[in-house]
Scaffold this motif. Structure first.
Motif, PDB file in Angstrom:
ATOM      1  N   LEU A 260      42.901  31.111  37.130  1.00 24.23           N
ATOM      2  CA  LEU A 260      43.123  30.538  35.705  1.00 24.23           C
ATOM      3  C   LEU A 260      42.164  31.161  34.759  1.00 24.23           C
ATOM      4  CD1 LEU A 260      42.967  26.806  36.826  1.00 24.23           C
ATOM      5  CD2 LEU A 260      44.897  28.036  35.848  1.00 24.23           C
ATOM      6  N   LYS A 261      41.431  32.538  35.234  1.00 30.98           N
ATOM      7  CA  LYS A 261      40.857  33.080  34.066  1.00 30.98           C
ATOM      8  C   LYS A 261      41.680  33.820  33.501  1.00 30.98           C
ATOM      9  CE  LYS A 261      36.316  33.957  36.710  1.00 30.98           C
ATOM     10  NZ  LYS A 261      35.448  34.789  37.412  1.00 30.98           N
ATOM     11  N   ASN A 262      42.965  33.954  33.627  1.00 39.28           N
ATOM     12  CA  ASN A 262      44.094  34.432  33.046  1.00 39.28           C
ATOM     13  C   ASN A 262      44.404  33.622  32.071  1.00 39.28           C
ATOM     14  OD1 ASN A 262      44.555  37.105  34.695  1.00 39.28           O
ATOM     15  ND2 ASN A 262      44.555  36.079  36.146  1.00 39.28           N
ATOM     16  N   LEU A 263      44.239  32.490  31.771  1.00 32.32           N
ATOM     17  CA  LEU A 263      44.545  31.427  30.621  1.00 32.32           C
ATOM     18  C   LEU A 263      43.882  31.920  29.207  1.00 32.32           C
ATOM     19  CD1 LEU A 263      45.051  28.044  31.972  1.00 32.32           C
ATOM     20  CD2 LEU A 263      46.599  29.544  30.963  1.00 32.32           C
TER      21      LEU A 263
ATOM     22  N   ILE B 167      36.567  51.788  37.284  1.00 27.53           N
ATOM     23  CA  ILE B 167      36.500  50.827  38.334  1.00 27.53           C
ATOM     24  C   ILE B 167      37.971  50.135  37.881  1.00 27.53           C
ATOM     25  CG2 ILE B 167      35.904  48.669  39.094  1.00 27.53           C
ATOM     26  CD1 ILE B 167      33.133  49.422  38.424  1.00 27.53           C
ATOM     27  N   LEU B 168      38.845  49.947  38.908  1.00 19.83           N
ATOM     28  CA  LEU B 168      40.350  49.465  38.634  1.00 19.83           C
ATOM     29  C   LEU B 168      40.213  47.969  39.462  1.00 19.83           C
ATOM     30  CD1 LEU B 168      42.460  52.417  39.221  1.00 19.83           C
ATOM     31  CD2 LEU B 168      41.643  51.399  36.878  1.00 19.83           C
ATOM     32  N   HIS B 169      40.625  46.819  38.905  1.00 22.48           N
ATOM     33  CA  HIS B 169      40.749  45.428  39.481  1.00 22.48           C
ATOM     34  C   HIS B 169      42.067  45.285  40.304  1.00 22.48           C
ATOM     35  CE1 HIS B 169      43.840  44.320  36.721  1.00 22.48           C
ATOM     36  NE2 HIS B 169      43.208  44.943  35.772  1.00 22.48           N
ATOM     37  N   GLY B 170      42.002  44.178  40.979  1.00 21.19           N
ATOM     38  CA  GLY B 170      43.348  43.773  41.957  1.00 21.19           C
ATOM     39  C   GLY B 170      44.285  42.933  41.157  1.00 21.19           C
ATOM     40  N   LEU B 171      45.343  42.472  41.662  1.00 22.74           N
ATOM     41  CA  LEU B 171      46.429  41.933  41.243  1.00 22.74           C
ATOM     42  C   LEU B 171      45.898  40.359  40.532  1.00 22.74           C
ATOM     43  CD1 LEU B 171      49.608  41.220  40.734  1.00 22.74           C
ATOM     44  CD2 LEU B 171      49.443  40.345  43.204  1.00 22.74           C
ATOM     45  N   PHE B 172      46.443  40.008  39.397  1.00 23.29           N
ATOM     46  CA  PHE B 172      45.791  38.765  38.864  1.00 23.29           C
ATOM     47  C   PHE B 172      44.276  38.741  38.203  1.00 23.29           C
ATOM     48  CE2 PHE B 172      48.763  37.173  42.047  1.00 23.29           C
ATOM     49  CZ  PHE B 172      50.184  36.912  41.357  1.00 23.29           C
ATOM     50  N   GLY B 173      43.762  39.905  38.608  1.00 21.73           N
ATOM     51  CA  GLY B 173      42.452  40.352  38.058  1.00 21.73           C
ATOM     52  C   GLY B 173      42.361  40.844  36.611  1.00 21.73           C
ATOM     53  N   SER B 174      41.093  41.232  36.249  1.00 21.08           N
ATOM     54  CA  SER B 174      40.745  41.754  35.308  1.00 21.08           C
ATOM     55  C   SER B 174      39.600  42.644  35.174  1.00 21.08           C
ATOM     56  CB  SER B 174      40.591  40.869  33.850  1.00 21.08           C
ATOM     57  OG  SER B 174      39.514  40.055  34.013  1.00 21.08           O
ATOM     58  N   SER B 175      39.038  43.199  34.397  1.00 19.70           N
ATOM     59  CA  SER B 175      37.915  44.124  34.242  1.00 19.70           C
ATOM     60  C   SER B 175      36.593  42.947  34.322  1.00 19.70           C
ATOM     61  CB  SER B 175      37.624  44.775  32.804  1.00 19.70           C
ATOM     62  OG  SER B 175      37.886  43.680  31.705  1.00 19.70           O
ATOM     63  N   ASP B 176      36.750  41.732  33.871  1.00 17.45           N
ATOM     64  CA  ASP B 176      35.724  40.879  34.076  1.00 17.45           C
ATOM     65  C   ASP B 176      35.186  40.616  35.419  1.00 17.45           C
ATOM     66  OD1 ASP B 176      35.658  40.471  31.234  1.00 17.45           O
ATOM     67  OD2 ASP B 176      36.799  38.628  31.164  1.00 17.45           O
ATOM     68  N   ASN B 177      36.280  40.862  36.272  1.00 19.84           N
ATOM     69  CA  ASN B 177      35.839  40.433  37.873  1.00 19.84           C
ATOM     70  C   ASN B 177      34.849  41.477  38.275  1.00 19.84           C
ATOM     71  OD1 ASN B 177      39.207  40.249  38.192  1.00 19.84           O
ATOM     72  ND2 ASN B 177      37.811  38.579  37.586  1.00 19.84           N
TER      73      ASN B 177
END
Length: 254
Positions: free
Chosen positions: A158-161, A17-27
């Motif tokens: 802000l999950k990217n912080l 599974i691949l996430h989208g822009l500004f996302g991550s595996s957590d999503n």
């Protein structure tokens, strides 16, 4: 490049599974855990996102090669691939350039066309945050709210912080590189590329990313494509309508 990932389940068949822009595996953990009841699931942080390495290059060619390398590094045999938004574009590019390395492809709420650049406000908002002055996430949220009024979007961004041991904040995403390459992220696939492997496109009826006029373009690249549109869902189909989304995915993969 060695991508960061989460591995779930012990099924004989693998799903990446691949996430989208500004996302991550957590999503994708909630969906990944559910699918791991039947599959061995790998949820990957793409380059310049999550805990994966940063790079000055951010193109679909590079990200598709990252995926091919990941499959070879982990000796994964003919996995299913699922990608959302930017991850869907990576998955499509991978599918038509490495048709021998996967079984089935699922593309979530994105078409193989070019889109107008539409993340300018988000990028300006993220760049405007003075990380040295941020003591709490609420401080960052307050600064970002001047550019991004939607609370849910701000919470996602802000999950990217990241906060280190000294309680100083930094970005997990490679913000400068994503900003410089935003036009490449919005580009479409090349017309000469195509694959006849089984492909499922899942779109949200309330989203503008897949429109009825895009069906011809989808079928030009993927002659065996199936298109499912989910009622009442926007771009984040897997979060907004998880049961309907999972039902469609599981039916296709079986």
């Amino acid at each position: 490049m060695e991508l960061n990932y989460k591995e779930l389940g012990e099924g004989s068949k693998s799903l990446i599974i691949l996430h989208g822009l500004f996302g991550s595996s957590d999503n994708w953990l909630t969906i990944g855990r559910k699918l791991s009841e039947e599959y061995k699931v790998y949820i990957v942080d793409q380059r310049n996102h999550g805990d994966s390495p940063h790079s000055d290059e951010h193109s679909y060619k590079a990200m598709a090669q990252d995926l091919a390398d990941f499959i070879k590094q982990h000796k994964i045999e003919n996995p299913h691939i699922m990608g959302h938004s930017m991850g869907g574009k990576t998955a499509m590019y991978f599918a038509v350039t490495h048709p021998d390395l996967f079984d089935k492809l699922i593309v979530v709420d994105i078409a193989p066309k070019a889109y107008p650049v539409h993340h300018d406000q988000i990028l300006e908002g993220l760049k405007s945050i003075d990380l040295d002055a941020v003591k709490t996430r609420s401080d960052a949220d307050k600064q970002l709210s001047e550019y991004v009024p939607e609370l849910g979007v701000r919470q996602f961004l802000l999950k990217n912080l990241n906060r280190d041991a000294k309680k100083q904040y930094s970005w997990k995403i490679n913000l400068d590189v994503l900003d410089k390459n935003i036009e490449q992220i919005s580009e479409g696939l090349e017309k000469r590329l195509a694959t006849e492997k089984p492909v499922l496109f899942v779109g949200g009826k309330n989203s503008y990313y897949i429109k009825e006029e895009d069906y011809i373009t989808i079928n030009n690249f993927f002659p065996n494509a199936k298109i499912e549109m989910v009622e009442g869902a926007g771009h984040w189909i897997h979060a907004e309508k998880p049961e309907e989304f999972l039902s469609i995915i599981e039916d296709f993969l079986r």
